[in-house]
Design an enzyme around this catalytic site. Sequence first.
Site, PDB file in Angstrom:
ATOM      1  N   ALA A  15       0.557  -1.247  -0.197  1.00  0.00           N
ATOM      2  CA  ALA A  15      -0.165  -0.437   0.043  1.00  0.00           C
ATOM      3  C   ALA A  15       1.290   0.949   0.759  1.00  0.00           C
ATOM      4  O   ALA A  15       2.068   0.844   0.847  1.00  0.00           O
ATOM      5  CB  ALA A  15      -0.877   0.008   1.244  1.00  0.00           C
ATOM      6  N   CYS A  16       0.325   2.282  -0.862  1.00  0.00           N
ATOM      7  CA  CYS A  16       0.933   3.291  -0.588  1.00  0.00           C
ATOM      8  C   CYS A  16       0.197   4.887  -0.789  1.00  0.00           C
ATOM      9  O   CYS A  16      -1.117   4.633  -0.248  1.00  0.00           O
ATOM     10  CB  CYS A  16       2.053   3.718  -2.024  1.00  0.00           C
ATOM     11  SG  CYS A  16       0.995   3.588  -3.474  1.00  0.00           S
ATOM     12  N   ASP A  17       1.097   5.900  -0.533  1.00  0.00           N
ATOM     13  CA  ASP A  17       0.514   7.299  -0.245  1.00  0.00           C
ATOM     14  C   ASP A  17      -0.752   7.815  -1.716  1.00  0.00           C
ATOM     15  O   ASP A  17      -1.748   7.878  -1.552  1.00  0.00           O
ATOM     16  CB  ASP A  17       0.665   8.245   0.529  1.00  0.00           C
ATOM     17  CG  ASP A  17      -0.171   8.990   0.595  1.00  0.00           C
ATOM     18  OD1 ASP A  17      -1.739   9.298   1.407  1.00  0.00           O
ATOM     19  OD2 ASP A  17       0.428  10.178   0.934  1.00  0.00           O
TER      20      ASP A  17
END
Length: 106
Positions: A15-17
């Site tokens: 997951a990333c921003d």
Amino acid sequence: MGSIEGRSVRKLVVACDAGMGSSVMLAGQIRRELRKLPVTVEHHPVAAIPADADVVLCQAGLADRARAGAPGSVVVGFRLFLGDPAVARVVAAVKEGGMVVGTTGG
């Protein structure tokens, strides 16, 4: 925090921003490392983690948001996109067995 036996992992999410750079490359690297196993490796924004994710890997600063958005998943925070020991431990546990233990704090 939570934990799961590595060989029980069927979906791992990186997951990333917001960006689609380093985290996408990390997901691809993990996908290649686990390609012979029945594990799906996906990349998603931290705000859209699928409910069926067993393990979520994300930058340590995003771990609290990942836990809030994926309460049924084991969340492991890391500091480095390449060569981080936390990522290596997760991959080893999935490949060889052992516990994947979520991290605390962000």
